[in-house]
Structures are given as C-alpha cells and as structure tokens.
Design a protein around this motif. Structure first.
Motif, mmCIF file in Angstrom:
data_model
loop_
_atom_site.group_PDB
_atom_site.id
_atom_site.type_symbol
_atom_site.label_atom_id
_atom_site.label_comp_id
_atom_site.label_asym_id
_atom_site.label_seq_id
_atom_site.Cartn_x
_atom_site.Cartn_y
_atom_site.Cartn_z
ATOM 1 N N LEU A 1 10.659 10.610 3.724
ATOM 2 C CA LEU A 1 10.612 9.941 5.203
ATOM 3 C C LEU A 1 9.642 8.946 5.524
ATOM 4 O O LEU A 1 9.834 8.112 6.303
ATOM 5 C CB LEU A 1 10.584 11.314 6.126
ATOM 6 C CG LEU A 1 11.722 12.016 5.947
ATOM 7 C CD1 LEU A 1 11.378 13.333 7.057
ATOM 8 C CD2 LEU A 1 12.999 11.548 6.449
ATOM 9 N N HIS A 2 8.178 9.198 4.749
ATOM 10 C CA HIS A 2 7.268 8.330 4.749
ATOM 11 C C HIS A 2 7.055 7.713 3.645
ATOM 12 O O HIS A 2 5.997 7.652 3.248
ATOM 13 C CB HIS A 2 6.176 9.085 5.342
ATOM 14 C CG HIS A 2 6.144 9.186 6.659
ATOM 15 N ND1 HIS A 2 5.138 10.246 7.514
ATOM 16 C CD2 HIS A 2 7.060 8.804 7.875
ATOM 17 C CE1 HIS A 2 5.921 10.141 8.569
ATOM 18 N NE2 HIS A 2 6.814 9.498 9.002
ATOM 19 N N TYR A 3 8.185 7.024 3.073
ATOM 20 C CA TYR A 3 8.172 6.101 1.649
ATOM 21 C C TYR A 3 7.490 4.902 1.994
ATOM 22 O O TYR A 3 7.933 4.121 2.544
ATOM 23 C CB TYR A 3 9.384 6.353 0.810
ATOM 24 C CG TYR A 3 9.609 5.308 -0.165
ATOM 25 C CD1 TYR A 3 9.248 5.845 -1.362
ATOM 26 C CD2 TYR A 3 10.009 3.844 -0.056
ATOM 27 C CE1 TYR A 3 9.134 4.872 -2.555
ATOM 28 C CE2 TYR A 3 10.324 3.259 -1.273
ATOM 29 C CZ TYR A 3 9.663 3.734 -2.402
ATOM 30 O OH TYR A 3 9.719 3.081 -3.418
ATOM 31 N N ILE A 4 6.146 4.749 1.376
ATOM 32 C CA ILE A 4 5.522 3.537 1.612
ATOM 33 C C ILE A 4 5.187 2.717 0.442
ATOM 34 O O ILE A 4 4.500 1.794 0.498
ATOM 35 C CB ILE A 4 4.326 3.612 2.568
ATOM 36 C CG1 ILE A 4 3.174 4.629 2.042
ATOM 37 C CG2 ILE A 4 4.839 3.966 4.017
ATOM 38 C CD1 ILE A 4 2.005 4.613 2.729
ATOM 39 N N GLU A 5 5.531 3.451 -0.703
ATOM 40 C CA GLU A 5 5.135 2.707 -2.046
ATOM 41 C C GLU A 5 6.081 1.418 -2.212
ATOM 42 O O GLU A 5 5.596 0.450 -2.585
ATOM 43 C CB GLU A 5 5.692 3.519 -3.211
ATOM 44 C CG GLU A 5 4.556 4.613 -3.443
ATOM 45 C CD GLU A 5 4.845 5.847 -2.573
ATOM 46 O OE1 GLU A 5 5.731 5.908 -1.764
ATOM 47 O OE2 GLU A 5 4.042 6.898 -2.296
ATOM 48 N N ASN A 6 7.325 1.397 -1.917
ATOM 49 C CA ASN A 6 7.938 0.206 -1.824
ATOM 50 C C ASN A 6 8.064 -0.387 -3.159
ATOM 51 O O ASN A 6 7.821 -1.698 -3.128
ATOM 52 C CB ASN A 6 7.887 -0.759 -0.390
ATOM 53 C CG ASN A 6 7.673 0.051 0.918
ATOM 54 O OD1 ASN A 6 8.421 1.028 1.025
ATOM 55 N ND2 ASN A 6 7.127 -0.500 1.671
ATOM 56 N N ASN A 7 8.100 0.168 -4.056
ATOM 57 C CA ASN A 7 7.839 -0.363 -5.441
ATOM 58 C C ASN A 7 9.050 -0.575 -6.420
ATOM 59 O O ASN A 7 9.030 -0.697 -7.774
ATOM 60 C CB ASN A 7 6.795 0.208 -6.167
ATOM 61 C CG ASN A 7 6.785 1.591 -6.337
ATOM 62 O OD1 ASN A 7 7.637 2.253 -6.213
ATOM 63 N ND2 ASN A 7 5.746 2.225 -6.845
ATOM 64 N N LYS A 8 10.265 -0.095 -5.992
ATOM 65 C CA LYS A 8 11.414 -0.283 -6.925
ATOM 66 C C LYS A 8 11.775 -1.725 -7.299
ATOM 67 O O LYS A 8 11.867 -2.496 -6.352
ATOM 68 C CB LYS A 8 12.642 0.199 -6.245
ATOM 69 C CG LYS A 8 14.032 0.607 -7.220
ATOM 70 C CD LYS A 8 15.145 0.834 -6.512
ATOM 71 C CE LYS A 8 15.420 2.257 -6.463
ATOM 72 N NZ LYS A 8 16.699 2.594 -5.930
ATOM 73 N N THR A 9 11.890 -2.073 -8.390
ATOM 74 C CA THR A 9 11.991 -3.719 -8.447
ATOM 75 C C THR A 9 13.312 -4.315 -8.326
ATOM 76 O O THR A 9 13.413 -5.401 -8.268
ATOM 77 C CB THR A 9 11.450 -4.029 -9.999
ATOM 78 O OG1 THR A 9 12.333 -2.969 -10.761
ATOM 79 C CG2 THR A 9 10.181 -3.762 -10.102
ATOM 80 N N GLN A 10 14.439 -3.521 -8.174
ATOM 81 C CA GLN A 10 15.848 -4.047 -7.783
ATOM 82 C C GLN A 10 16.486 -2.868 -7.026
ATOM 83 O O GLN A 10 16.681 -1.765 -7.478
ATOM 84 C CB GLN A 10 16.744 -4.170 -9.073
ATOM 85 C CG GLN A 10 15.893 -5.524 -9.806
ATOM 86 C CD GLN A 10 17.174 -5.916 -10.777
ATOM 87 O OE1 GLN A 10 18.119 -5.261 -11.215
ATOM 88 N NE2 GLN A 10 17.292 -7.227 -10.897
#
Ligand code: GLY
Ligand code: MN
Ligand code: MN
Length: 431
Positions: A236-245
């Motif tokens: 719900l609070h995913y803020i890493e936002n680090n998937k590259t594709q």
C-alpha cells in the motif's frame, strides 16, 4: 522572526525580518525571536493556555532565540510540568466529565490506554480509577482528578479540536489552491498515460508526474510518490519505486502535487502496454463500480463512513462473483484500507468525522490487491488496482475535482494511444 543577518542570508537565503513580515505578509505584530522570548506574558492570568503538545524533537541549534529556545521559554513561563502528558490530561478530563452511571465504562476504556503505556499506568489516579471496585471509590478519585486539573490552566486538546473544525471545510480561497493542486495532478496522470510503455522504470514514471507538477509551479509532492508495477502495487505504501521495467503489468500510480501548501491525492492504475487483459479488466471494473458507489454516497449529511460502506459492499459482491472469496467478510483480505480521508493542507487532513458538510474535500479510493501466493486462482496473482479521486462535497452533490484524469478502462486505453512529447525525448546511451 529570525533576525536579519547578511552573512547567514548569503549562505542560506533571504529572511523577511520583522519589517518584511509586516509588509509582505500583512501581520500587524511581529517580533524577532529574542524579543518574543523575552516578552513578559503572565500565563497565569488566562483561563486556558492552549497549545499543541510538544514532541521534544526540536534541537538546540546555533542562536539563542531559535525554536528550541522559544519552546523552552514558553514552558518556563507557562509552568509546564516536566511530567506533562497530553494523553494523561485527556484521560483526566474524561474522568472529570463522566457521570456515575458511565464511570465503570470509562474505567474500562482507561484500561485500553494504560495497558499499552507503562508511564500512564504509573499514575496513581488513573490506575486507581481503572481498578476501582465500586462507584464510591471512582467518585472519590474523580474529585482528586478535578483538583489536579485545576492545578494548572494548560490545555493541549482544544487547538486540535478547533483545527479539525476549521480544516474540514474549505474557504473559497482555499478551494482555488486545492483545485489547482488536483488539476495539476490529473494532468500528470494523463501525460503519463500517453508516455507509458513497458520498458519504462517505476522511477522514470514517477519523474514524469513530478516534472508536470514542477512545470505548473507546484513546489513539492504532497506525500512520497507511489508507483508500483504488478505485485509491487499490492504494497500500500510502496515508495521504493525501483523496478527497472514495468513490463506488461498494471502500474498503480498514487501521486499528488502540493501547490502553495495544498495537496492533491490521485491514483490511477493503467496497463503498461496500453491494453487491459481480461483478468485485469474484471478486477478494475469492480474497483470502478465500487468507487462510483462511494462517490455517489458522498453527500451533505451522510455519515463519514458512507462512501466506505458503499464501496466495500460492491467489492465484496464482485470478489464473490469471481470466486476469489466465498463470504463478504473475506473482502478485507483484498481491500484492507479505508476508502476516504479528508484532504487539504495535509494529504490526510484533519476533520471532525461528523456527518459530511458542504465544502469538504475527501478522497474516495477503493482498491483490490491480490499479491502473489494469495488463496485464489493464480490468474489473479499480482493484480493490484486502486482508483482514487478527490471529491468536493456540495449542496448539489459530489463534484469530482480530479475528473480530468480518465477512469474507465475504455477512456484510459484511448488516451494511452495518443502520442507523447516524451516519445521523441531520447537521451544518449551511457552504457
Ligand atoms: N496517498 C496516500 C493515500 O492515498 O492515502
Ligand atoms: Mn488517499
Ligand atoms: Mn493516495
């Protein structure tokens, strides 16, 4: 005010100073920190001294009249006890205002606080009231509590209550700023819909939204941006936002611009490749119908819980129809958060949680999140959908302030077919 200081201003930026504040901000009275700290105010002459209680998280920096020093001088002047606790004061007030018939219930409520807070439990009056065997003992303690409350004029709950009332409904001037924040955020969603493709990374998508905000002059994001592809959307609070594709998954994007202090909170969930799969669409349409029901329930006089009840019902029915759950009560597994909160100066703004009033702005944001490994057919795994809009409650019904960002699967797919200026934005390859 911080005192004017050419050297400090050269390094860290201009200060308005006392004169600047009066002139630019329209305050009649302004003092430098040191003057304010030394003002001779007799706090004992007031019925009540109201303040937000301190978190003791301000450090003593250089300078002898910074915020740390002002707090310290206030505490001395207002005779703030070293062991002051806002919760303790609230519980005392609760005891003081209870009548005999309700005193046993209040004692039970105290248990909920005292059993989680060893410091509160140490307080003899609170513990005594909680453990009292009969009304007579509780009455006796109540008198002692009243005396204790009279011992000072400090009040750390009134400002919070006043702020809840003030912030729940918006003035015309506030609405200009809040509407702008929401409209900017809706444009961000539209531009991302046009620019989206499966090779994009979550952080790049975040950057496009935030660029649009800045282009419109929004100073900040209202809260940490959430961009989750596929299973990441279930956090719900995913803020890493680090998937590259982001690939062929759905991308859940919960972002809001902050414009002149007011924040939007808008979520769209879109297929990275421009077309919802049949399973994605089935889940999406349930959330859409739930949101429609929630928005419809956002009317003047309705209880704060009305949009949540309406949305939850639609989600439970939809999940049962798809065989993902068997009973309505299991819906909570896949829709574990509330549907609405107030919006304004803060993303989760203050309010009274009473029946809705005109000129209140809330979010309506149902969702369905099916993490990998869930107890249902594998074909649903990794699907996460939230749709969140900012709704102004008026005497003529709800107004969707974020309607500029398409919400139906058809409208989203149509916008995703449009070209984006970013299609031609090619940077040199640095590999
Ligand atoms: N973005 C935080 C929330 O939706 O409440
Ligand atoms: Mn929200
Ligand atoms: Mn949100």
């Amino acid at each position: 005010m911080q005192e004017r200081d050419p050297l400090a201003e050269q390094w860290n930026g201009k200060r308005l100073g006392v004169e600047g504040v009066k002139k630019e901000l329209g305050f009649d009275m302004a003092f430098n920190g040191s003057e304010f700290m030394n003002l001779n105010i007799d706090f004992t002459s007031f019925d009540k001294v109201s303040f937000f209680d301190f978190n003791n998280d301000v450090r003593d920096k250089r300078g002898d009249a910074d915020l740390f020093d002002l707090i310290r001088s206030f505490k001395i002047k207002a005779e703030y006890p070293a062991d002051y606790s806002a919760t303790k004061q609230q519980l005392y007030t609760r005891i003081q205002s209870t009548d005999v018939e309700n005193s046993a219930n209040v004692a039970q409520t105290l248990g909920r606080y005292l059993n989680y807070d060893a410091k509160l439990k140490e307080d003899e009056l609170l513990s005594g009231f909680m453990n009292a065997k009969d009304d007579a003992i509780r009455s006796e303690i109540k008198q002692k509590v009243s005396l204790k409350l009279k011992a000072n004029n400090l009040d750390s709950s009134m400002i919070s209550e006043i702020m809840s009332t003030l912030r729940e409904t918006k003035t015309e001037e506030e609405m200009v700023l809040l509407k702008k924040a929401v409209e900017i955020s809706a444009v961000g969603q539209v531009e991302v819909m046009k620019a989206m493709h499966p090779n994009m990374s979550e952080t790049e998508i975040q950057g496009v939204h935030e660029y649009v905000y800045k282009k419109y002059g929004a100073e900040y994001e209202g809260y940490p941006s959430i961009v989750g592809g596929g299973n990441n959307g279930c956090i719900l609070h995913y803020i890493e936002n680090n998937k590259t594709q982001v690939g062929n998954d759905l991308v859940l994007m919960d972002l809001g611009a902050e414009y002149h202090g007011y924040t939007a909170d808008v979520t769209r969930t879109i297929p990275a490749n421009g077309k919802f799969s049949p399973e994605q669409k089935q889940i999406y349409d349930i959330v859409y119908d739930a949101q429609e029901a929630g928005i419809k329930a956002s009317t003047v006089g309705a209880p704060f819980q009305a949009p949540g009840s309406a949305s939850s019902e639609v989600i439970a029915e939809g999940l049962m129809k798809l065989g993902i759950i068997k009973e309505a009560k299991e819906a909570r597994t896949y829709f574990p958060h509330g549907t609405s909160h107030y919006l304004g100066l803060d993303v989760h703004d203050k309010g009274t949680y009473g029946p809705f009033q005109a000129n209140t702005v809330i979010t309506v944001e149902p969702g369905i999140y099916i993490p990998e490994g869930s107890d249902c057919d594998k074909k649903w795994w990794g699907i996460a959908v939230r749709i969140e809009d900012d709704i102004l409650i008026t005497d003529n019904g709800p107004v969707n302030l974020s309607a500029g960002a398409p919400r139906t699967t058809e409208a989203i797919e149509a916008v995703m077919k449009q070209p984006s200026p970013l299609d031609d934005f090619v940077l040199p390859n640095l590999d």
